[in-house]
Design an enzyme around this catalytic site. Structure first.
Site, PDB file in Angstrom:
ATOM      1  CG  HIS A 169       5.893   3.138  -3.408  1.00 23.14           C
ATOM      2  ND1 HIS A 169       6.656   1.996  -3.361  1.00 23.14           N
ATOM      3  CD2 HIS A 169       5.880   3.624  -2.152  1.00 23.14           C
ATOM      4  CE1 HIS A 169       7.092   1.804  -2.137  1.00 23.14           C
ATOM      5  NE2 HIS A 169       6.636   2.776  -1.376  1.00 23.14           N
ATOM      6  CB  CYS A 191      -1.602   2.276  -1.409  1.00 23.29           C
ATOM      7  SG  CYS A 191      -2.692   2.768  -0.059  1.00 23.29           S
ATOM      8  CD  GLU A 221       2.658   8.618  -2.953  1.00 26.68           C
ATOM      9  OE1 GLU A 221       3.057   7.955  -1.979  1.00 26.68           O
ATOM     10  OE2 GLU A 221       1.905   9.608  -2.846  1.00 26.68           O
ATOM     11  CB  CYS A 289      -2.315   8.031   3.603  1.00 27.43           C
ATOM     12  SG  CYS A 289      -0.932   7.317   4.481  1.00 27.43           S
ATOM     13  CB  SER A 317      10.692   3.807   4.696  1.00 24.96           C
ATOM     14  OG  SER A 317       9.484   4.183   5.318  1.00 24.96           O
ATOM     15  CG  ASN A 319       5.870   5.880   6.467  1.00 22.87           C
ATOM     16  OD1 ASN A 319       5.851   5.538   7.637  1.00 22.87           O
ATOM     17  ND2 ASN A 319       5.997   5.013   5.476  1.00 22.87           N
ATOM     18  CB  SER A 361       7.139   0.062   4.596  1.00 22.25           C
ATOM     19  OG  SER A 361       8.091   1.043   4.955  1.00 22.25           O
TER      20      SER A 361
HETATM   21  S1  SF4 Z   1       1.540   4.762   3.894  1.00 21.72           S
HETATM   22 FE1  SF4 Z   1       0.267   2.946   3.617  1.00 21.72          FE
HETATM   23  S2  SF4 Z   1      -1.888   3.659   3.620  1.00 21.72           S
HETATM   24 FE2  SF4 Z   1      -0.526   5.425   3.297  1.00 21.72          FE
HETATM   25  S3  SF4 Z   1      -0.452   5.657   1.074  1.00 21.72           S
HETATM   26 FE3  SF4 Z   1       1.341   4.439   1.676  1.00 21.72          FE
HETATM   27  S4  SF4 Z   1       0.663   2.313   1.513  1.00 21.72           S
HETATM   28 FE4  SF4 Z   1      -1.184   3.589   1.479  1.00 21.72          FE
END
Ligand code: SF4
Length: 418
Positions: A169, A191, A221, A289, A317, A319, A361
């Protein structure tokens, strides 16, 4: 505290019935998970309904699976154990479809971050300190911890001169400076797509803009990106907050985003910013991303057809949580599960089609375990819907790159641009 063996409920992973071969019980993990949630000490193991070592108080049922008979059973089947087994049997023995979203699970940045820790352990030995969770997944963290990684919240917990890995992050410049002052051997697993956002933050601030960072307060992040130019950056979490923004010069405003946001919600925030600051400038390519975008698109392709969506991922998490919210916006009930043991029987009542995905993740093996467990409740047909194919890979940082490994930072040939 040691639990007396007599108080431990055995949940069948195999049933031994009279006059027939052993019967597998792939849904045992579902039953065990529900029992543990109810505070019942539980173990998975073979359940014998006859002969030496048989369980006299067992309750078991044999169902039709896709490839033959499957079983469900507990012993002793008393009180909560009986109620839980009956609860699962009530939603079993009906054919189901599983729609697998693809892409799902690990992205290139997560793959790289995990390999960084693995290589650090292999090359330097234990302990290797990792600041924060290397990626937001409890299974990944527990696995690396068992192999010698030591996870800490702050650098103050790392001994002087030790090796420390920065998580995927990213970190603020203040953390880097602190590590340098302490003489720590830093391996940076940030990343590259997060690093891209840091670079933009510095560039926008250097040209005199107020930088509006769209993201979630408190996410690691976001903390790292805010730290690049704290005097020039303001955080916005929703379109509603745009009206209250104060900037020095409305003609000099740029925006950035956290990499793991919901694509559609972020577009609303950017539209609100543009309406208020017509000269708004932003990144040449999206900060959200490729992996986040692809997983949302893939889920969107199956959500409406699903009676229930299961998203494998940990609660921290970002995402993964966005995937659950996306399914809700498509009017499909959806739940975030760390693993198969989190699934509840009531979620499956009346459900014929289960949509299944995993955040970037979450290890892919956990998805396989969910499919196997659902197959332990009756016949399951699995269909994968692939919306794009990901081929992006990031090379390892030089500090842990094995001799002869490829050195380009990224190779890409899918729809996403790193
Ligand atoms: S989800 Fe994966 S590819 Fe996207 S910024 Fe995070 S670590 Fe990087």
């Amino acid at each position: 505290m040691t639990v007396p063996a007599a108080h431990i409920v055995t949940v069948a992973d195999q049933l031994f019935c009279p006059d027939r071969p052993p019967i597998d019980c792939p849904a045992g993990a579902l039953v065990a998970g529900e029992l543990r949630r109810r505070g019942v000490p539980t173990q998975l193991g073979p359940l014998r309904l006859t002969g030496p070592g048989s369980h006299p108080d067992a309750l078991a049922s044999v169902l039709s699976g896709a490839d033959g008979p499957i079983g469900l059973g507990v012993a002793p089947a008393l009180g909560k154990a009986r109620a839980v087994l009956l609860g699962w049997l009530a939603v079993a023995d009906r054919p189901r479809s599983v729609l697998l979203a693809a892409p799902r699970s690990f992205c290139a940045g997560v793959d790289r971050a995990i390999e960084v820790v693995e290589q650090a352990l292999a090359q330097r030995g234990s302990p290797v300190y990792v600041r924060k969770q290397i990626v937001h997944n409890t299974h990944v963290v527990n696995d690396l911890r068992a192999r010698g990684a030591v996870f800490v919240e702050e650098l103050a917990e790392v001994p002087d001169g030790a090796c420390v890995v920065f998580s995927a992050h990213g970190v603020s410049p203040a953390v880097r400076a602190d590590a340098a002052r302490r003489g720590l051997a830093v391996i940076d697993a940030t990343c590259p797509l997060v690093t891209k956002v840091h670079v933009e933050a510095r560039r926008y601030a250097a040209r005199g803009d107020t930088v509006v960072l769209i993201g979630h307060a408190g996410h690691e992040e976001v903390d790292g990106t805010l730290g690049e130019a704290p005097e020039h950056t303001v955080l916005v979490q929703s379109a509603a907050e745009v009206a209250d923004l104060r900037v020095d010069d409305p003609a000099r405003v740029s925006y950035l985003t956290q990499t793991t946001l919901a694509v559609d919600e972020t577009a609303e925030v950017v539209a609100a910013l543009r309406a208020r600051f017509p000269k708004l400038r932003g990144p040449a390519s999206e900060d959200i991303c490729y992996a986040t975008t692809n997983r949302q698109d893939a889920l969107d392709a199956i959500a409406a057809e699903s009676d229930l969506v299961l998203v494998v991922g940990s609660t921290n998490s970002s995402n993964s949580r966005r995937l659950v919210e996306l399914a809700h916006r498509r009017d499909t009930s959806a739940y975030l599960i760390d693993d198969v043991a989190d699934i509840r029987p009531e979620w499956l009542a009346g459900v014929s089609v289960v949509g299944l995905t995993a955040g970037a993740s979450a290890p892919p093996g956990l998805v396989d375990e969910v499919v196997a467990a659902l197959g332990g409740l009756g016949s399951v047909t699995v269909t994968e819907r692939e919306t794009t194919r990901e081929t992006i890979r990031f090379s390892l940082p030089s500090a842990v790159r094995p001799p002869g490994a490829r050195t380009p930072e990224a190779q890409t040939s899918d729809a996403g641009t790193p």
